[in-house]
Design a protein around this motif. Structure first.
Motif, short mmCIF file in Angstrom:
data_model
loop_
_atom_site.label_atom_id
_atom_site.label_comp_id
_atom_site.label_asym_id
_atom_site.label_seq_id
_atom_site.Cartn_x
_atom_site.Cartn_y
_atom_site.Cartn_z
N ILE C 89 0.76 -1.09 -0.04
CA ILE C 89 -0.01 0.16 0.04
C ILE C 89 0.88 1.20 0.09
O ILE C 89 0.68 2.10 -0.84
CB ILE C 89 -0.92 -0.16 1.34
CG1 ILE C 89 -1.87 -1.13 1.17
CG2 ILE C 89 -1.91 1.32 1.18
CD1 ILE C 89 -2.95 -1.20 2.12
N GLY C 91 3.82 1.65 -0.87
CA GLY C 91 4.84 1.55 -2.18
C GLY C 91 3.86 2.22 -3.19
O GLY C 91 4.13 3.14 -4.04
N SER C 92 2.53 1.53 -3.43
CA SER C 92 1.79 2.03 -4.64
C SER C 92 1.13 3.38 -4.22
O SER C 92 1.29 4.37 -5.40
CB SER C 92 0.32 1.18 -4.25
OG SER C 92 0.85 -0.27 -4.81
N LEU C 93 0.83 3.91 -3.16
CA LEU C 93 0.47 5.42 -3.12
C LEU C 93 1.79 6.04 -3.15
O LEU C 93 1.51 7.25 -3.91
CB LEU C 93 0.08 5.70 -1.52
CG LEU C 93 -1.26 4.73 -1.07
CD1 LEU C 93 -1.55 5.18 0.24
CD2 LEU C 93 -2.29 5.06 -2.20
N TRP C 94 3.06 5.79 -2.84
CA TRP C 94 4.09 6.65 -3.20
C TRP C 94 4.31 6.88 -4.61
O TRP C 94 4.42 7.89 -5.22
CB TRP C 94 5.33 5.91 -2.43
CG TRP C 94 6.44 6.84 -2.69
CD1 TRP C 94 6.61 8.22 -2.56
CD2 TRP C 94 7.94 6.38 -2.95
NE1 TRP C 94 7.89 8.66 -2.60
CE2 TRP C 94 8.65 7.48 -2.73
CE3 TRP C 94 8.44 5.15 -2.92
CZ2 TRP C 94 10.04 7.40 -3.04
CZ3 TRP C 94 9.87 5.00 -3.00
CH2 TRP C 94 10.53 6.16 -2.94
N ILE C 95 4.30 5.59 -5.14
CA ILE C 95 4.54 5.71 -6.81
C ILE C 95 3.48 6.36 -7.31
O ILE C 95 3.98 7.23 -8.25
CB ILE C 95 4.69 4.23 -7.23
CG1 ILE C 95 5.70 3.48 -6.63
CG2 ILE C 95 4.48 4.03 -8.65
CD1 ILE C 95 5.58 1.88 -6.95
N MET C 96 2.10 6.09 -7.18
CA MET C 96 1.00 6.72 -7.97
C MET C 96 0.95 8.04 -7.66
O MET C 96 0.75 9.04 -8.70
CB MET C 96 -0.23 5.95 -7.51
CG MET C 96 -0.20 4.65 -7.92
SD MET C 96 0.44 4.08 -9.72
CE MET C 96 -0.91 4.91 -10.62
N ASN C 98 3.35 10.21 -7.02
CA ASN C 98 4.39 10.77 -7.58
C ASN C 98 4.30 10.97 -9.17
O ASN C 98 4.66 12.04 -9.61
CB ASN C 98 5.71 9.90 -7.31
CG ASN C 98 6.93 10.56 -8.16
OD1 ASN C 98 7.12 10.13 -9.12
ND2 ASN C 98 7.78 11.17 -7.25
N LEU C 99 3.42 9.79 -9.57
CA LEU C 99 3.18 9.70 -10.90
C LEU C 99 2.34 10.87 -11.39
O LEU C 99 2.56 11.59 -12.11
CB LEU C 99 2.75 8.35 -11.56
CG LEU C 99 3.89 7.49 -11.65
CD1 LEU C 99 3.40 5.95 -11.89
CD2 LEU C 99 4.76 7.74 -12.93
N TYR C 100 1.10 10.98 -10.41
CA TYR C 100 0.07 11.97 -10.53
C TYR C 100 0.79 13.41 -10.57
O TYR C 100 0.36 14.08 -11.57
CB TYR C 100 -0.79 11.84 -9.57
CG TYR C 100 -2.07 10.98 -9.63
CD1 TYR C 100 -2.90 10.77 -10.72
CD2 TYR C 100 -2.40 10.21 -8.67
CE1 TYR C 100 -3.94 10.26 -10.90
CE2 TYR C 100 -3.40 9.27 -8.66
CZ TYR C 100 -4.15 9.10 -10.04
OH TYR C 100 -5.30 8.33 -9.88
N ARG C 102 3.59 14.18 -11.50
CA ARG C 102 4.31 14.31 -12.63
C ARG C 102 3.57 14.46 -13.97
O ARG C 102 4.06 15.12 -14.94
CB ARG C 102 5.54 13.48 -12.69
CG ARG C 102 6.50 13.23 -11.49
CD ARG C 102 7.84 13.73 -11.79
NE ARG C 102 8.93 12.94 -12.63
CZ ARG C 102 9.83 13.23 -12.93
NH1 ARG C 102 10.58 14.37 -12.35
NH2 ARG C 102 10.62 12.43 -14.01
N MET C 103 2.32 13.70 -13.75
CA MET C 103 1.96 13.69 -15.10
C MET C 103 1.09 15.11 -15.38
O MET C 103 0.29 15.13 -16.42
CB MET C 103 0.88 12.72 -15.01
CG MET C 103 1.66 10.95 -15.08
SD MET C 103 2.82 10.85 -16.50
CE MET C 103 3.80 9.87 -15.77
N TRP C 104 0.65 15.66 -14.26
CA TRP C 104 -0.21 16.71 -14.37
C TRP C 104 0.27 18.05 -13.68
O TRP C 104 -0.40 19.13 -13.92
CB TRP C 104 -1.59 16.36 -13.61
CG TRP C 104 -2.46 15.45 -14.20
CD1 TRP C 104 -3.40 15.74 -15.39
CD2 TRP C 104 -2.61 14.09 -13.94
NE1 TRP C 104 -3.76 14.53 -15.74
CE2 TRP C 104 -3.33 13.61 -14.99
CE3 TRP C 104 -2.11 13.34 -13.11
CZ2 TRP C 104 -3.79 12.21 -15.04
CZ3 TRP C 104 -2.42 12.01 -13.14
CH2 TRP C 104 -3.22 11.36 -13.94
N ALA C 105 1.32 17.97 -13.32
CA ALA C 105 1.94 19.38 -12.59
C ALA C 105 2.13 20.27 -13.81
O ALA C 105 2.59 20.28 -14.69
CB ALA C 105 3.21 19.04 -11.94
#
Lengths: 267, 200, 105, 664
Positions: C89, C91-96, C98-100, C102-105
């Motif tokens: 949990i 790891g998933s939250l950290w990764i996702m 972070n990706l959110y 980076r993808m929308w900032a």
């Protein structure tokens, strides 16, 4: 694309600082790891020969099964290598973050790349032109790419210039590249995306300043304009789409393609 | 060397019950990972409402509180059934199993009612990523509760037919583990899904 | 047919204690959500904390988990599961996230 | 939802007349099945097959059936492989010989088959046959569940196979990344076949994992402390832990994809707030541990093989145990390295990159421990030993390229290229398959009572290893040349020579597979010369060599007393091996049942109906599974008693053989 003198192994012959740094990291790591790999090779063949039951000359000590010293060495040496490589990894990963702006004399050229079935559309927002399956930019000026997809997940890759990054619908990834000198390379989608995937490639031209300007004026003379209707026609699946240019681009076209896949927003 | 028919069939030896309990425990751990990943997915997708309704538009605090009370009380009544099992009192075992079943059924009815209301209001699982994650997490728990209810029915029949024999009581122990486990998952659901959803 | 020992010493007392504690630990977070008395962040922390405590209560009083009474391999299994759940949990939250970002900032 | 009686199953869609290659595949599949059925019927062996094998709960027989399934699927998966190599060898500036979309099905089914239906059953089978014997047990903890696992795995394999005859298989690769695998871009049945095949077999795997853990922790012989277990048991324990904790992630991932496809949900769709990144995240939470599920048992086999054929105790037993368990835990902390190129921040990428490299440490330790076992040994080059030596040399190359891919900036260059394909084949062929084959040749006499021909075995090894280098080294080079994986055709002529070499490699591997077949045939023919009457043909060191070959249903008439790591070797040294008790005691054994076959068959029906949206059949099958399980739970007496006098009869025969061989 035919005029390009293709580099046969683009990853080994980088044409820009990003690809060069990435390749060098690869080489360094290989050399560091040889410290472990070579002994394994030597020991396997040597032991198999020396201690063969049919006439090997080595001693036979069936009850020798532990040595603290040997145990320490085989834990410590690989661990040490990992420490070295880990340090390298940490610094290089930060240095080579694809989102990081490259330091070069001039302002970077902004390009918006959109993956479609099965082609790439490049929009040059500052210049008001767009091209399909051909990415053109001045050499020695860094390239700042915004990448998205209007279909399934793709992966944008120009091997001679630097590593790849995914293109995903409704999202934007970034990539910064730079070509040292004029040249002609190849780019493609690396992520399998269906029937037209093998042909989903594009020409990459890094041009000297004057040639780039010449290219730009040619593109600006194209009769085609990329409005929403033209965009929809282009986005329909097609294989091996010819290189083509648009002399005008509808405002906020790129943003609207991302926003089309609504519903995602960062918390 | 096939088994020969004239050999007498036997009950398992003592260690076998211990092994089964441990095996079932491991299954629960594996199941816990399934729920953990559904929780993670829900948390990741909680914002992906795609212009649709969000938790605060849909959830009702009293409703969830009612569900919680039913399930929590059913954990207690199952415990009472276990105590009756310890005492070897078959009728009391059956009685408490019955009460547990009714409470579990009530919980399930409330959940179905909630789902039905949401779907008829156009907030079904195909509305948005958030709702897909919500329905999947909560109904996976609901399916487990349904399986638990079937399990209770089967065990009720076994207690009636076979009495509180060693194999039957060992199965009841495992059913107990399962039932209490579901209650623990529910704590996660109201704490991660409903309460933060209402606060938002 | 007394099997109390095999069952890990469960008594009416333990179930009732567990039930009452669980009721309290349910009432508190629901109360917080109903009244909106706390700020968003402290409300979430309070809800999370009561959930963790209530899980422990269930493990102790309903599943009768004890550091000594429960077989070691079961404790190991549950501890390992807890670690993995944290890794997965977290790891998933950290990764996702972070990706959110980076993808929308 | 589809409410038609036969769902979306129509003759026009279902039959494979879209290409002659597909028709050929369908014909071969159907003929293969008919041949097996026909042969059993002709030989009037149905009763034997049913009572002695299909319904058997004996862990050794279940294990043998697993391995048979694996070998059949190995051939099927290899046919896919050589077709791909042939296509890429000729597809320069042309469409090659494969019809469109067919290549895509083949790379998807190749990966799916090799991982789920070749490697998984192979390792599960070997574990089943050997581990209970190595720990001195009479069976696994849950023999019935073992049978259910087997038949669920077989049902999944059946779904993949039937996709060639009825409908099509997925074109989305063995990883099934959305949104390509979603209903919007892939509305057909292919992805559904993939989903349900791995969903059904995945449940079987989870059950196997539970079974092995309980067996190892609860059924060890007296004196067999954990730290005295053979390495294969340790790696089995680690693999089983990974099975029960990693497979739920696969179950969740594919279930969510199925919900997207069936109920129009939005987990991974482009629109509606879906998030494809989470699929990739969840998939690899399973996917990375899965690599170690496949590799760790092979590590255990190598440990047994190396120490037996070097006639020496394993070097650094404790190091090997710690390394195994460290790998098991670390394998849960590295999954992001499969998607460095998604665009996560440098901190995230670097963290997972370093975690990945940390795994290289215990792995390296293992390699050196095996080498130090060879050091000052007496090495016999049995084929199993050749597999082990070939593994060590080849595996370090794969390890090296793996560390390269763990460096995020290098991965940006090599990801999705044939370099990656070469890397994971370089891990899984020597790291898993060679190990299974070593185990197959090592333990074959234990399972069947006669040894395998060594010359053909060595032939198989040399063909495989040479073929491997020919097939995969060119792919590393092609990675540097920027060739993407999964390319049906290409236009760069510089690639073709390398692809031709790779195709040649596949042909050499074909020769290796042929050697395996010949080896089996020759050995069966000469089985009387190759009888292993002692049960211990290699001067074994661990307990599985204490039983007769093949072992009696109960393995051990008397549970052995263990005092050392190499338990049997220790007994031999102290002269305490083959001691007979005054009187044999009664032994409890599981009663055979067809319920496992029934559940597997129903799971197949369920999967098939779910693929074709025949919902009423799917629901009925699911209910029938539940009913079977419930009915089974009413049975209290699942074991029968083999009386001491019968045990004595069986043991007398064994000891007569031992005496005749002069062992006593």
């Amino acid at each position: 694309m035919d005029a390009c003198n293709l580099i046969r192994a683009p990853i080994l012959h980088p044409a820009g600082p990003v690809a060069l740094a990435e390749r060098d990291l690869l080489f360094t790591a290989v050399f560091v790891m040889l410290v472990v790999v070579v002994p394994v090779f030597v020991m396997t063949f040597l032991f198999a020969w020396r201690y063969r039951a049919s006439g090997g000359r080595g001693r036979y000590t069936p009850n020798w099964y532990y040595s603290g010293k040997v145990d320490a060495i085989i834990w410590l040496v690989p661990a040490l290598i990992v420490v070295v490589l880990g340090y390298l990894l940490w610094t290089e990963t930060h240095k080579l973050d694809p989102y990081r702006q490259l330091v070069s004399g001039t302002e970077p050229l902004e390009v918006e790349a959109i993956a479609q079935d099965w082609k790439w559309l490049f929009i040059y927002p500052e210049l008001g032109v767009a091209s399909v399956n051909e990415l053109v930019f001045p050499s020695n000026r860094s390239l700042s790419l915004k990448i998205t997809s209007d279909t399934v997940m793709n992966s944008f890759f120009i091997p001679a210039l630097g590593g790849q990054i995914y293109a995903m619908a409704g999202m934007q990834t970034r990539l910064h590249l730079l070509a040292d000198k004029p040249g002609c390379f190849r780019g493609r989608n690396m992520q399998y995306s269906g029937h037209g995937f093998p042909e989903q490639r594009f020409a990459v031209r890094a041009l000297a300043k004057e040639e780039f300007d010449a290219w730009l004026s040619r593109a600006r003379k194209s009769p085609e304009k990329l409005d929403m209707a033209a965009y929809r026609a282009l986005a329909a699946p097609s294989v091996d789409h010819p290189v083509s240019y648009y002399s005008g681009v509808a405002p906020r076209l790129y943003d609207s393609i991302i926003e089309k896949y609504a519903g995602k927003h960062p918390e | 060397m096939s088994p020969v028919g004239d050999d007498t069939a036997l009950l398992p030896h003592d260690e076998a019950y211990d092994e089964r309990a441990f095996g079932f425990w491991l299954y629960l751990m594996s199941d816990a990972i399934i729920f953990a990943l559904l929780f993670a997915t829900y948390q990741i997708m909680a914002g992906d409402i795609a212009g649709g309704p969000q938790g605060s538009d849909l959830f009702s605090l009293p409703h969830t509180f009612g569900e919680t009370l039913l399930l929590l009380t059913s954990s207690l009544t199952f415990g009472l059934a276990s105590l009756a099992l310890d005492a070897g009192n078959r009728r009391r075992v059956l009685a408490w199993l019955g009460v547990t079943f009714v409470l579990g059924l009530g919980f399930l009815a409330m959940e179905i009612h909630e789902f039905h209301g949401m779907i008829t209001r156009g907030a079904g699982p195909d509305r948005s990523g958030f709702l897909s994650a919500f329905f999947t997490l909560v109904s996976t728990h609901g399916l487990h509760v349904s399986a638990g209810l079937v399990f209770i029915l089967v065990m009720t029949v076994q207690v009636v037919v076979k009495g509180l024999s060693r194999p039957v009581s060992s199965r009841l122990e495992r059913l107990g583990l399962f039932w209490h486990f579901l209650d623990i998952v529910w704590i996660g659901i109201f704490s991660v899904v409903y309460l933060p959803g209402i606060l938002r | 047919m007394k099997r109390a020992k095999a069952a890990g010493g469960r008594t009416l007392g333990s179930y009732l204690t567990g039930y009452v504690l669980a009721l309290v630990l349910t009432a508190v977070p629901f109360g917080i959500a109903a009244t909106g008395a706390l700020s968003m962040q402290s409300a979430l922390i309070a809800i999370g904390a009561s959930a963790i405590v209530q899980v422990l209560v269930h493990l102790r009083y309903f599943l009768h988990l004890g550091l000594r009474s429960t077989p070691q391999e079961r404790l190991l299994a549950i501890a390992f599961t807890a670690v993995l759940i944290l890794i997965m949990i977290g790891g998933s939250l950290w990764i996702m996230l972070n990706l959110y970002y980076r993808m929308w900032a | 939802m589809d409410m038609r009686i036969l769902g979306r199953l129509t003759a026009a869609d279902a039959l494979p007349f879209y290409s002659w290659v597909a028709v050929g595949g369908a014909v071969v599949t159907v003929l293969g099945l008919l041949t097996i059925v026909g042969a059993i019927t002709f030989l009037r062996k149905w009763r034997y097959v049913w009572t002695e094998w299909m319904t058997s709960l004996d862990h050794k027989r279940i294990g043998i059936m697993y391995v048979m399934l694996a070998l059949v699927m190995l051939v099927r998966g290899f046919v896919d492989a050589i077709m791909m190599r042939a296509q890429q060898a000729v597809a320069l500036n042309s469409t090659g010989y494969l019809p469109p979309e067919h290549f895509d099905q083949i790379f998807s089914s190749h990966g799916t088959i090799m991982i789920f239906f070749m490697a998984m059953p192979f390792l599960t089978g070997l574990i089943n046959i050997i581990v209970p014997q190595q720990i001195g047990a009479r069976d696994v903890a849950f023999p019935f569940m073992n049978s259910v696992s087997l038949w669920l795995t077989a049902a999944g394999a059946g779904l993949v196979l039937i996709s060639l005859v009825v409908g099509r298989f997925s074109t989305a690769g063995w990883t099934g990344y959305p949104p390509y695998s979603g209903a919007e871009y892939n509305p057909g049945v292919g992805v559904d076949y993939w989903i349900w095949a791995i969903q059904v077999s995945g449940i079987g795997t989870t059950l196997s994992g539970i079974n092995f853990i309980v067996t190892i922790l609860k059924r060890r012989a007296p004196g067999m402390k954990l730290m005295r277990m053979p390495l294969f048991c340790w790696t089995t324990l680690a693999t089983s832990i990974l099975m029960i904790f990693a497979f739920p992630a696969l179950t969740v991932t594919t279930a969510l994809l199925a919900l997207d496809r069936i109920f129009d949900m939005h987990f991974f769709t482009n629109a509606g707030g879906g998030n494809l990144m989470n699929y990739i995240n969840l998939f690899w939470i399973w996917g990375h541990p899965e690599v170690y599920i496949l590799i760790l048992p092979a590590f255990g086999i190598y440990s047994s093989v190396v120490s037996t054929f070097a006639a020496k105790r394993l070097f650094g037993y404790k190091s090997l145990v710690y390394a195994t368990m460290a790998i098991a835990l670390l394998s849960f902390t590295v999954w992001l390295h499969h998607f460095f190129t998604m665009g996560a921040g440098a901190g995230v990428n670097a963290f997972f990159g370093i975690a990945t490299m940390v795994i290289a440490v215990p792995t390296g330790v293992k390699v050196f421990d095996w080498l130090m076992t060879l050091f000052r040994g007496r090495i016999t080059f049995h084929p199993s030993m050749l597999w082990a030596l070939g593994f060590i040399v080849t595996f370090v190359i794969g390890g090296m390229t793996g560390v390269l891919l763990a460096l995020p900036p290098a991965d940006y260059l090599m990801h999705n290229s044939t370099f990656l394909v070469a890397h994971f084949h370089n891990m899984l062929i020597p790291g898993a398959l060679f190990g299974y084959l070593a185990g197959y040749m090592f333990w074959f006499p234990k399972a069947f009572g006669f040894t395998l021909d060594e010359r053909w075995g060595k032939g198989a090894f040399w063909c495989w290893i040479i073929g491997f280098y020919l097939a995969f080294m060119p792919l590393y080079v092609l990675g540097f040349m920027g060739m993407a994986r999964r390319m049906e055709r290409y236009e760069i002529s510089a690639w073709q020579p390398f692809l031709l070499i790779a195709a040649l490699g596949a042909v050499v591997i074909l020769a290796g597979i042929t050697c395996l077949v010949i080896q089996l045939v020759v050995s069966i023919r000469k089985r009387n010369e190759k009888r292993d009457l002692t049960g211990d043909p290699w001067d074994g060191r661990t307990l599985e060599w204490l039983t007769s070959s093949p072992p009696a249903p109960y393995n051990f008439a008397v549970l052995p007393q263990v005092r050392d790591i190499d338990a049997l070797h220790d007994m031999k040294r102290h002269g305490s091996v083959y001691v007979r008790p005054k009187q044999y005691e009664d032994i409890l054994l599981p009663i055979n049942t067809g319920a496992g076959v029934l559940i597997g068959g129903l799971a197949f029906v369920f999967g098939f109906s779910a693929v074709w949206h025949i919902w009423w059949v799917a629901a009925a099958a699911l209910l029938a599974i539940l009913a079977t399980a419930a009915a089974r739970s009413f049975r209290d007496k699942t074991e029968f008693c083999l009386t001491g006098s019968k045990v004595q009869e069986i043991e007398n025969r064994h000891f007569r053989d031992l005496a005749r061989e002069g062992v006593l």
